[in-house]
Scaffold this active site. Sequence first.
Site, PDB file in Angstrom:
ATOM      1  N   THR A  13       0.836  -1.209   0.000  1.00 52.43           N
ATOM      2  CA  THR A  13       0.000   0.000   0.000  1.00 52.43           C
ATOM      3  C   THR A  13       0.872   1.261   0.000  1.00 52.43           C
ATOM      4  O   THR A  13       0.759   2.112  -0.880  1.00 52.43           O
ATOM      5  CB  THR A  13      -0.919  -0.002   1.244  1.00 52.43           C
ATOM      6  OG1 THR A  13      -1.660  -1.212   1.249  1.00 52.43           O
ATOM      7  CG2 THR A  13      -1.860   1.187   1.257  1.00 52.43           C
ATOM      8  N   VAL A 132       3.431   7.841  12.499  1.00 51.01           N
ATOM      9  CA  VAL A 132       2.304   8.262  13.356  1.00 51.01           C
ATOM     10  C   VAL A 132       1.357   9.128  12.541  1.00 51.01           C
ATOM     11  O   VAL A 132       1.759  10.108  11.920  1.00 51.01           O
ATOM     12  CB  VAL A 132       2.796   9.072  14.578  1.00 51.01           C
ATOM     13  CG1 VAL A 132       1.611   9.475  15.453  1.00 51.01           C
ATOM     14  CG2 VAL A 132       3.806   8.284  15.390  1.00 51.01           C
ATOM     15  N   GLY A 134      -0.306   8.805   9.763  1.00 50.26           N
ATOM     16  CA  GLY A 134      -0.252   8.802   8.292  1.00 50.26           C
ATOM     17  C   GLY A 134       0.185  10.116   7.663  1.00 50.26           C
ATOM     18  O   GLY A 134       1.361  10.463   7.671  1.00 50.26           O
ATOM     19  N   ILE A 136      -0.559  13.258   8.522  1.00 47.80           N
ATOM     20  CA  ILE A 136      -0.460  14.480   9.348  1.00 47.80           C
ATOM     21  C   ILE A 136       1.006  14.669   9.756  1.00 47.80           C
ATOM     22  O   ILE A 136       1.597  13.770  10.355  1.00 47.80           O
ATOM     23  CB  ILE A 136      -1.316  14.370  10.638  1.00 47.80           C
ATOM     24  CG1 ILE A 136      -2.752  13.972  10.325  1.00 47.80           C
ATOM     25  CG2 ILE A 136      -1.268  15.679  11.422  1.00 47.80           C
ATOM     26  CD1 ILE A 136      -3.623  13.729  11.565  1.00 47.80           C
ATOM     27  N   GLY A 187      -7.056  -1.281   2.862  1.00 44.07           N
ATOM     28  CA  GLY A 187      -5.604  -1.136   3.109  1.00 44.07           C
ATOM     29  C   GLY A 187      -5.276  -0.331   4.364  1.00 44.07           C
ATOM     30  O   GLY A 187      -4.139   0.083   4.547  1.00 44.07           O
ATOM     31  N   GLU A 190      -3.546  -3.190   9.758  1.00 43.36           N
ATOM     32  CA  GLU A 190      -2.247  -3.878   9.735  1.00 43.36           C
ATOM     33  C   GLU A 190      -2.453  -5.295   9.216  1.00 43.36           C
ATOM     34  O   GLU A 190      -3.581  -5.812   9.221  1.00 43.36           O
ATOM     35  CB  GLU A 190      -1.660  -3.921  11.147  1.00 43.36           C
ATOM     36  CG  GLU A 190      -1.379  -2.564  11.741  1.00 43.36           C
ATOM     37  CD  GLU A 190      -0.409  -1.742  10.907  1.00 43.36           C
ATOM     38  OE1 GLU A 190       0.695  -2.210  10.619  1.00 43.36           O
ATOM     39  OE2 GLU A 190      -0.782  -0.622  10.515  1.00 43.36           O
ATOM     40  N   ASP A 201      -1.350  -0.851  18.088  1.00 45.44           N
ATOM     41  CA  ASP A 201      -0.854   0.083  17.059  1.00 45.44           C
ATOM     42  C   ASP A 201      -0.896   1.521  17.605  1.00 45.44           C
ATOM     43  O   ASP A 201       0.070   2.276  17.476  1.00 45.44           O
ATOM     44  CB  ASP A 201      -1.723  -0.053  15.794  1.00 45.44           C
ATOM     45  CG  ASP A 201      -1.308   0.912  14.709  1.00 45.44           C
ATOM     46  OD1 ASP A 201      -0.295   0.651  14.041  1.00 45.44           O
ATOM     47  OD2 ASP A 201      -1.977   1.953  14.540  1.00 45.44           O
ATOM     48  N   LYS A 205       2.210   4.231  18.540  1.00 48.64           N
ATOM     49  CA  LYS A 205       2.263   5.620  18.062  1.00 48.64           C
ATOM     50  C   LYS A 205       2.338   6.596  19.239  1.00 48.64           C
ATOM     51  O   LYS A 205       3.062   7.597  19.178  1.00 48.64           O
ATOM     52  CB  LYS A 205       1.048   5.909  17.188  1.00 48.64           C
ATOM     53  CG  LYS A 205       1.087   5.123  15.878  1.00 48.64           C
ATOM     54  CD  LYS A 205      -0.245   5.142  15.167  1.00 48.64           C
ATOM     55  CE  LYS A 205      -0.190   4.416  13.833  1.00 48.64           C
ATOM     56  NZ  LYS A 205      -1.521   4.156  13.273  1.00 48.64           N
ATOM     57  N   GLY A 302      -3.539   4.877   4.591  1.00 42.67           N
ATOM     58  CA  GLY A 302      -3.863   4.817   3.171  1.00 42.67           C
ATOM     59  C   GLY A 302      -2.650   5.184   2.326  1.00 42.67           C
ATOM     60  O   GLY A 302      -1.698   5.798   2.803  1.00 42.67           O
TER      61      GLY A 302
HETATM   62  P1  NAP Z   1       1.822  -4.031   2.795  1.00 47.23           P
HETATM   63  O1  NAP Z   1       0.773  -3.503   1.904  1.00 47.23           O
HETATM   64  O2  NAP Z   1       1.615  -5.338   3.457  1.00 47.23           O
HETATM   65  O3  NAP Z   1       3.189  -4.083   1.942  1.00 47.23           O
HETATM   66  C1  NAP Z   1       4.362  -4.675   2.428  1.00 47.23           C
HETATM   67  C2  NAP Z   1       5.354  -4.762   1.268  1.00 47.23           C
HETATM   68  O4  NAP Z   1       6.583  -5.230   1.755  1.00 47.23           O
HETATM   69  C3  NAP Z   1       4.928  -5.714   0.152  1.00 47.23           C
HETATM   70  O5  NAP Z   1       5.300  -5.165  -1.078  1.00 47.23           O
HETATM   71  C4  NAP Z   1       5.732  -6.980   0.438  1.00 47.23           C
HETATM   72  O6  NAP Z   1       6.074  -7.689  -0.745  1.00 47.23           O
HETATM   73  C5  NAP Z   1       6.983  -6.410   1.059  1.00 47.23           C
HETATM   74  N1  NAP Z   1       7.567  -7.296   2.075  1.00 47.23           N
HETATM   75  C6  NAP Z   1       7.043  -7.604   3.288  1.00 47.23           C
HETATM   76  N2  NAP Z   1       7.868  -8.421   3.944  1.00 47.23           N
HETATM   77  C7  NAP Z   1       8.919  -8.642   3.132  1.00 47.23           C
HETATM   78  C8  NAP Z   1      10.097  -9.435   3.238  1.00 47.23           C
HETATM   79  N3  NAP Z   1      10.380 -10.152   4.327  1.00 47.23           N
HETATM   80  N4  NAP Z   1      10.970  -9.414   2.201  1.00 47.23           N
HETATM   81  C9  NAP Z   1      10.706  -8.714   1.082  1.00 47.23           C
HETATM   82  N5  NAP Z   1       9.617  -7.943   0.923  1.00 47.23           N
HETATM   83  C10 NAP Z   1       8.732  -7.917   1.941  1.00 47.23           C
HETATM   84  O7  NAP Z   1       2.159  -2.990   3.959  1.00 47.23           O
HETATM   85  P2  NAP Z   1       1.790  -1.437   4.010  1.00 47.23           P
HETATM   86  O8  NAP Z   1       0.366  -1.272   4.423  1.00 47.23           O
HETATM   87  O9  NAP Z   1       2.270  -0.769   2.801  1.00 47.23           O
HETATM   88  O10 NAP Z   1       2.631  -0.981   5.288  1.00 47.23           O
HETATM   89  C11 NAP Z   1       4.031  -0.863   5.220  1.00 47.23           C
HETATM   90  C12 NAP Z   1       4.551  -0.205   6.496  1.00 47.23           C
HETATM   91  O11 NAP Z   1       3.979   1.092   6.629  1.00 47.23           O
HETATM   92  C13 NAP Z   1       4.217  -0.932   7.784  1.00 47.23           C
HETATM   93  O12 NAP Z   1       5.265  -0.735   8.710  1.00 47.23           O
HETATM   94  C14 NAP Z   1       2.952  -0.211   8.275  1.00 47.23           C
HETATM   95  O13 NAP Z   1       2.762  -0.315   9.661  1.00 47.23           O
HETATM   96  C15 NAP Z   1       3.309   1.201   7.881  1.00 47.23           C
HETATM   97  N6  NAP Z   1       2.165   2.094   7.670  1.00 47.23           N
HETATM   98  C16 NAP Z   1       1.144   1.703   6.898  1.00 47.23           C
HETATM   99  C17 NAP Z   1       0.085   2.574   6.666  1.00 47.23           C
HETATM  100  C18 NAP Z   1      -1.076   2.190   5.775  1.00 47.23           C
HETATM  101  O14 NAP Z   1      -1.989   3.012   5.628  1.00 47.23           O
HETATM  102  N7  NAP Z   1      -1.085   1.009   5.177  1.00 47.23           N
HETATM  103  C19 NAP Z   1       0.103   3.837   7.257  1.00 47.23           C
HETATM  104  C20 NAP Z   1       1.187   4.216   8.068  1.00 47.23           C
HETATM  105  C21 NAP Z   1       2.216   3.329   8.267  1.00 47.23           C
HETATM  106  P3  NAP Z   1       4.961  -8.353  -1.724  1.00 47.23           P
HETATM  107  O15 NAP Z   1       4.256  -7.178  -2.342  1.00 47.23           O
HETATM  108  O16 NAP Z   1       5.731  -9.139  -2.726  1.00 47.23           O
HETATM  109  O17 NAP Z   1       4.080  -9.167  -0.848  1.00 47.23           O
HETATM  110  N1  HSE Z   2      -3.299   0.293  10.720  1.00 47.45           N
HETATM  111  C1  HSE Z   2      -2.959   1.669  10.894  1.00 47.45           C
HETATM  112  C2  HSE Z   2      -4.225   2.459  11.156  1.00 47.45           C
HETATM  113  C3  HSE Z   2      -2.275   2.180   9.643  1.00 47.45           C
HETATM  114  O1  HSE Z   2      -5.320   1.914  10.972  1.00 47.45           O
HETATM  115  O2  HSE Z   2      -4.139   3.598  11.580  1.00 47.45           O
HETATM  116  C4  HSE Z   2      -1.689   3.537   9.842  1.00 47.45           C
HETATM  117  O3  HSE Z   2      -0.629   3.503  10.752  1.00 47.45           O
END
Ligand code: NAP
Ligand code: HSE
Length: 428
Positions: A13, A132, A134, A136, A187, A190, A201, A205, A302
């Site tokens: 994502t 923390v 997203g 902001i 998306g 977690e 989570d 934060k 997001g």
């Molecule tokens: P996600 O959609 O699950 O994407 C994870 C990516 O990392 C995928 O591309 C996956 O590969 C790759 N990956 C995971 N483990 C791996 C490994 N061991 N070796 C190689 N590649 C690996 O996660 P996300 O939602 O983008 O979140 C990523 C980070 O941002 C997390 O720390 C999350 O807490 C943080 N975050 C997320 C959001 C949100 O809105 N989603 C907001 C703030 C912070 P594949 O694509 O091949 O599976």
């Molecule tokens: N799972 C987290 C949330 C993603 O819902 O706020 C952003 O850190």
Amino acid sequence: MKPVKVGLLGLGTVGTGVVRIVEGHQEDLASQVGSPIVIEKVLVQDKSKARNISIDPDKLTEDAWDIIRHPDIDVIVEVMGGIGLTKEYILEALSLGKHVVTANKDLMALHGPEILAKAQENRCDVLYEASVAGGIPIIRTLVEGFSSDRINKIMGIVNGTTNFILTKMSQEGASYLDVLKEAQELGYAESDPTSDVEGLDAARKMTILATIGFRANVALEDVSVQGISSVSKEDILYAKRLGYEVKLLGIAERQDDLISVSVQPTMVKQTHPIASVNGVFNAVYVYGEAVGETMFYGAGAGELPTATSIVSDLVAVVKNLKLGVNGKQASLAYKEKKLKTDEQISSKYFLLLKVADRAGVLARITQVFADFEVSLESVLQQPTPSNPEVEIIVITHDANKAAMQKVLAMFESLDVVHEVKSVYRVEG
Ligand code: NAP
Ligand code: HSE
């Protein structure tokens, strides 16, 4: 102008959003930093997986070391998540002099001090704005915008998934599980949504925000945590009737040098600005001794909102590169941490009790509060279909946590109290 080369760990994502913004805003970014920013290599788990972004297949790798040890890569953007391997990659990247931008609150809440120390040692930047709330820019705001003030309270809706769930339960009467599924599909959640719904989570934060806000190293285990899985539609209805909304709030408070940090479902007065923060939106309310009340609002999760914070950090790293000042940030946590005891933590409480419908019951219940010096703001009694039983709703004045625990323990042993249905902290 030599391009600044970035290694992206993760193309899910957030990683997809980073590619979109770096490519889509290429000219503006280059004008701001004086060099093109180029994504050189991207780590994924599975190169053959279909992606919703087109990317040169030669850039994809399944071997993290291709990126970490790549001689031309200056900055690592870590958006793969996880703790064990990810920490190993980041520490190695820092020891090789690469700067790091991460969205990983799990890692920063648990290992932030070690990672930041390694960065200092190697004169590298580690920036984590996206970890923390997203989109902001709250970390930069606390570090820079509030550098002249003393922060006494940080209160936030810092988990989009739970706010999305609570909002849909409140506005549409939707079921908890249906809304959770929708949040996962969008998306927001977690990979293991337990950490969203059980408050972990948000606790991670709040650990980061409290450390920066109070300038003391707050640890995850200092945060008392309760999630939303026990919040019922009935509780939400009662809250609304009394003029409150139920929100999962992270609350960090400081009085003199004593601090407390907690995450819990909280009844927030509808007139408080944080009560109207709905859906996946986050908000962080900061009370500074000099500035008074401030509030920061925006998308908390997001693809593009989170990527915005990541790319802003990337810009900051590249600007530092140009000035030759990477890794020269002053210490963020220079104060000794002193935690409040339960006797020193105080708030208002909401209680919903199911009690016997007999003469003298209300008096016995109010006596328990009096015995532990908990003063009551309001008491409401109403009949229930299961006679002879009534519901009693109590809102207390400010009471200390230890006293409230004693009140609740006493209710356990009181035969006229059939059930302590709900207990919530009250804010606003
Ligand atoms: P996600 O959609 O699950 O994407 C994870 C990516 O990392 C995928 O591309 C996956 O590969 C790759 N990956 C995971 N483990 C791996 C490994 N061991 N070796 C190689 N590649 C690996 O996660 P996300 O939602 O983008 O979140 C990523 C980070 O941002 C997390 O720390 C999350 O807490 C943080 N975050 C997320 C959001 C949100 O809105 N989603 C907001 C703030 C912070 P594949 O694509 O091949 O599976
Ligand atoms: N799972 C987290 C949330 C993603 O819902 O706020 C952003 O850190």
